[in-house]
Write a protein that holds these residues in place. Structure first.
Motif, PDB file in Angstrom:
ATOM      1  N   SER A   1      42.445  35.320  38.329  1.00  0.00           N
ATOM      2  CA  SER A   1      41.570  36.396  38.798  1.00  0.00           C
ATOM      3  C   SER A   1      41.621  37.589  37.845  1.00  0.00           C
ATOM      4  O   SER A   1      40.598  38.167  37.484  1.00  0.00           O
ATOM      5  N   ALA A   2      42.843  37.948  37.444  1.00  0.00           N
ATOM      6  CA  ALA A   2      43.011  39.101  36.557  1.00  0.00           C
ATOM      7  C   ALA A   2      42.377  38.868  35.195  1.00  0.00           C
ATOM      8  O   ALA A   2      41.873  39.805  34.564  1.00  0.00           O
ATOM      9  N   GLU A   3      42.388  37.620  34.755  1.00  0.00           N
ATOM     10  CA  GLU A   3      41.854  37.303  33.428  1.00  0.00           C
ATOM     11  C   GLU A   3      40.383  36.918  33.455  1.00  0.00           C
ATOM     12  O   GLU A   3      39.820  36.516  32.437  1.00  0.00           O
TER      13      GLU A   3
ATOM     14  N   TYR B   1      40.464  37.285  43.528  1.00  0.00           N
ATOM     15  CA  TYR B   1      41.050  38.283  44.430  1.00  0.00           C
ATOM     16  C   TYR B   1      40.495  38.158  45.851  1.00  0.00           C
ATOM     17  O   TYR B   1      40.323  39.157  46.548  1.00  0.00           O
TER      18      TYR B   1
ATOM     19  N   ILE C   1      48.355  42.388  37.222  1.00  0.00           N
ATOM     20  CA  ILE C   1      47.209  41.603  37.697  1.00  0.00           C
ATOM     21  C   ILE C   1      46.155  42.474  38.359  1.00  0.00           C
ATOM     22  O   ILE C   1      45.156  41.953  38.876  1.00  0.00           O
ATOM     23  N   GLY C   2      46.359  43.794  38.371  1.00  0.00           N
ATOM     24  CA  GLY C   2      45.322  44.696  38.837  1.00  0.00           C
ATOM     25  C   GLY C   2      45.256  44.938  40.322  1.00  0.00           C
ATOM     26  O   GLY C   2      44.201  45.330  40.836  1.00  0.00           O
TER      27      GLY C   2
ATOM     28  N   GLU D   1      47.133  50.607  40.370  1.00  0.00           N
ATOM     29  CA  GLU D   1      47.501  51.214  39.096  1.00  0.00           C
ATOM     30  C   GLU D   1      48.030  52.621  39.318  1.00  0.00           C
ATOM     31  O   GLU D   1      47.670  53.282  40.298  1.00  0.00           O
TER      32      GLU D   1
ATOM     33  N   TYR E   1      53.292  37.717  31.811  1.00  0.00           N
ATOM     34  CA  TYR E   1      52.840  38.941  31.154  1.00  0.00           C
ATOM     35  C   TYR E   1      53.916  39.577  30.278  1.00  0.00           C
ATOM     36  O   TYR E   1      53.722  40.680  29.756  1.00  0.00           O
TER      37      TYR E   1
END
Length: 292
Positions: free
Chosen positions: A50-52, A61, A186-187, A190, A256
């Motif tokens: 999902s993050a990529e 997500y 992974i967002g 933040e 990561y």
């Protein structure tokens, strides 16, 4: 012959609860490997994809999938604790739930005590449009896992309230040292501005000391220490949720390159190994059985 006396409602309720508990435990035992290993591995792959940007919109997500997977991974902890949850424990956990919402809302609105942060995706319905409604499902089990591992590993040292509470608070903060760097990667959320620990500011951990202290004290008040320790010692799957946590968030940290966070996850692996219930036998007995 006289008719037998009707069963009391309390006796019936107790037998019903015992039977439901027995069946729930059987389901967890028969699916331990799937719950504790397969689900977090799939979760890590899905979240990183999902993050990529590798998953289509409806799957990336997806809050329902995230919540479903979380609840499945939480099931060993929930089922394991059920026999020890009475009205007093429910009350303490209710207070902890209210506190969880309150401190998170304060954090989002004032940047205290965690530092300035914001959710970058919606983890399901949002309370007041600010924090996930399912927040207690995400947070409280982390505290419970830290507390249960602490009293199991410390053994007789856990008889001291001060030692027990201090060690559990350290474990809670260590859990966040694994969680937050991976969640930022992974967002999920933040920090603004980003901090020195893989984007997480050091003030976040001061906040976790504060919130973790309150949470651990409430958990300690909720349960009788000796009875809870006996349950943890005899329920072989009660810490499987922590196994899921280490595999999911530790795995994301490895992917990561968050090596310090990954090392902290490795320390939890050592703690789990010390309990003597996670070895090759766990893999063999945890795999679903096949009919003959």
């Amino acid at each position: 012959m006289a008719d037998p006396e009707p069963e009391s409602s309390s006796g019936f309720d107790e037998r019903t609860r015992t039977e439901v508990q027995r069946r729930l435990e059987a389901v967890v035992r028969e699916n331990r490997f799937t719950i504790a290993v397969v689900f977090p591995v799939i979760g890590a792959v899905t979240l990183v994809a999902s993050a990529e940007g590798l998953l289509p919109g409806p799957l990336a997500y997806n809050p329902l999938l995230i919540l479903f997977g979380t609840l499945v991974m939480r099931s060993p902890l929930i089922v394991g604790l059920l026999p020890k949850i009475g009205w007093w424990a429910l009350g303490c956990l209710g207070v902890l739930t209210a506190y969880t919402y309150a401190i998170e809302i304060v954090g989002v609105r004032t940047d205290w005590p965690y530092g300035a942060f914001e959710y970058t995706i919606q983890l399901g319905p949002m309370l007041f449009g600010e924090v996930p409604l399912a927040l207690p499902v995400f947070f409280i089990p982390l505290v419970l896992n830290a507390y249960l591992l602490t009293i199991l590993v410390l053994e007789e040292w856990a008889d001291s309230t001060i030692v027990r509470l201090c060690a559990a608070i350290v474990a809670v903060v260590a859990i966040d040292a694994v969680l937050d760097p991976a969640a930022v990667a992974i967002g999920f959320w933040e920090f603004v501005p980003p901090g020195p620990y893989y984007g997480v500011p050091l003030s976040n951990y001061l906040g976790w000391v504060i919130s973790g202290t309150v949470a651990v004290v409430l958990v300690d008040l909720a349960f009788d220490h000796e009875a809870l320790l006996e349950r943890v010692q005899t329920c072989e799957f009660i810490l499987d949720d922590l196994v899921s946590f280490v595999l999911l968030w530790g795995g994301i940290n490895v992917l990561y390159g968050n090596w310090i966070a990954a090392a902290v996850a490795g320390a939890f692996c050592l703690g789990l190994a010390r309990t003597g219930r996670y070895d090759l036998a766990f893999v063999r007995t945890g795999l679903p059985t096949t009919g003959r």
